[in-house]
Design a protein around this motif. Sequence first.
Motif, mmCIF file in Angstrom:
data_model
loop_
_atom_site.group_PDB
_atom_site.id
_atom_site.type_symbol
_atom_site.label_atom_id
_atom_site.label_comp_id
_atom_site.label_asym_id
_atom_site.label_seq_id
_atom_site.Cartn_x
_atom_site.Cartn_y
_atom_site.Cartn_z
ATOM 1 N N THR A 188 0.711 -2.396 11.593
ATOM 2 C CA THR A 188 0.039 -2.364 10.288
ATOM 3 C C THR A 188 -1.467 -2.569 10.397
ATOM 4 O O THR A 188 -2.172 -2.566 9.387
ATOM 5 C CB THR A 188 0.615 -3.441 9.345
ATOM 6 O OG1 THR A 188 0.508 -4.733 9.957
ATOM 7 C CG2 THR A 188 2.081 -3.159 9.030
ATOM 8 N N LYS A 237 -5.370 -2.025 10.702
ATOM 9 C CA LYS A 237 -6.282 -0.993 10.235
ATOM 10 C C LYS A 237 -6.954 -0.239 11.396
ATOM 11 O O LYS A 237 -7.534 0.833 11.193
ATOM 12 C CB LYS A 237 -7.370 -1.598 9.338
ATOM 13 C CG LYS A 237 -6.831 -2.266 8.068
ATOM 14 C CD LYS A 237 -6.149 -1.272 7.156
ATOM 15 C CE LYS A 237 -5.704 -1.930 5.830
ATOM 16 N NZ LYS A 237 -5.009 -0.972 4.950
ATOM 17 N N SER A 269 3.156 2.009 2.318
ATOM 18 C CA SER A 269 3.657 2.299 3.659
ATOM 19 C C SER A 269 5.125 1.899 3.766
ATOM 20 O O SER A 269 5.567 0.939 3.126
ATOM 21 C CB SER A 269 2.842 1.553 4.718
ATOM 22 O OG SER A 269 1.493 1.971 4.717
ATOM 23 N N ASP A 298 0.818 -1.221 0.000
ATOM 24 C CA ASP A 298 0.000 0.000 0.000
ATOM 25 C C ASP A 298 0.850 1.269 0.000
ATOM 26 O O ASP A 298 0.326 2.386 0.071
ATOM 27 C CB ASP A 298 -0.949 0.014 1.192
ATOM 28 C CG ASP A 298 -0.222 0.137 2.533
ATOM 29 O OD1 ASP A 298 1.026 0.065 2.552
ATOM 30 O OD2 ASP A 298 -0.903 0.293 3.562
ATOM 31 N N ARG A 337 2.510 5.587 6.956
ATOM 32 C CA ARG A 337 1.562 5.339 5.877
ATOM 33 C C ARG A 337 1.608 6.486 4.861
ATOM 34 O O ARG A 337 2.012 7.603 5.192
ATOM 35 C CB ARG A 337 0.151 5.182 6.442
ATOM 36 C CG ARG A 337 0.016 4.023 7.420
ATOM 37 C CD ARG A 337 -1.411 3.937 7.949
ATOM 38 N NE ARG A 337 -1.528 3.010 9.069
ATOM 39 C CZ ARG A 337 -1.815 1.727 8.953
ATOM 40 N NH1 ARG A 337 -2.005 1.205 7.761
ATOM 41 N NH2 ARG A 337 -1.903 0.960 10.026
#
Length: 418
Positions: free
Chosen positions: A412, A414, A350, A348, A375
């Motif tokens: 990591t 969410k 990050s 993603d 991020r």
Amino acid sequence: MPFEDELTDALHDTAHSYEPPLTALVNAGIADGRRRGRRRTLGIVGSVTALALVGIGGTFASGLLAPGHATVGAASGGASRSAASGRSATVPPPAQVAAGPVVSKEQMINTLKSLLPAGSVTKADGTGSGGPGPFDVAGASVVFNDGKGASQIDVMLSRLATPVDTNGPGQSCPDPAYVPTMQCTRTVLADGSVLLIQQGYEYPDKRTGVKDWDAFLTATDGRQVSMSEWNAAQEKGSPVSRPDPVLSTDQMKALVTSSAWSTALASLHAPKPVPAPRSIGMSAQEILARLGVLIPKGITQTSPHGQDGFADVLLNDGQGPGLFQVNVQRWKAGGTQPDYTGATVLPDGSKLILRQEGSEKGGSGAVQRIADLMRPDGLRVVVMEFNAPSQGTAATRTDPVLTLDQLRTLVTSKLWEE
């Protein structure tokens, strides 16, 4: 270096040594650095840090400023001297308070001398009120000997910006995870003033044996008296000269609550009120709530502490406690960011750094594990854990509680985006 120059340097260093957790990596500096700062010249951790921190009513009650609080008794029953004996020192309510005549450094030194038990005083120095710059403070420093060894004693008077942060430096006991060798008591007096007494060491690892004891009295209108004393002729670079600093905790309390300081306190200009601090993101309670979900089952969490953007707990898997810290930061997406050279770039976008190394603050056998995730949207989550219950102390278990893989899963998650 002249005393006034040392004070100026201390104020300057303090004003530039504090940065919000947005730019601070999780480590002992977040809590321990705020406690200690550069207050050594006068014992000014409480007074200066609250003035220097960006974004961070009432008066001294007549009971505190009455003559009955003016004398510090001799530790061994010897005679004591009090300049405040027999005089009233009532301070008007805040609305009527205006800075009085400037108090000289000689007045500050003489007041401190008058409040000490019988003994000899050498190396007296000080600074009066009304000095240049944004910090109006007054202080005195002496080397005192009651016949049982020399002890440096410093006193600092200041006025903090209002509203006073009652959890600020000098008003709340530090997290024992960062200063495990310190004893601290906090008392709210009848008029709302906060009395804090700390007994610790110049260095948390006790490497020199020099003890550092502090007392702070902070009124609701921001007036603060703070003192420090050591069991040596100077705080650093001098050998221990006695088992403990010369004044007992009762004597420390009597000194900072003495009415003898009322004239000097009244001479200080009050700083401008400061706005309520801007929230820097996730609160400590929110961080701890997420940890309650993310920490694997079977691992207990105790002794939680924190502030906006930061929290720490002790984790224990049955093999002993380990200190665990979390810092949640918000950086501007695409703006200047920390150095992530060598980081793993996740799908993603990050950036993730995982590493294990010797504990930054020392301690026999102590290691620290770090997971640092940035991020793409600027959300940064950093965790650091140790195989000891506090920083700077010896390891109490072979490894930290969580593995590096478990730290990766945690940062990591969410859940930090919610």
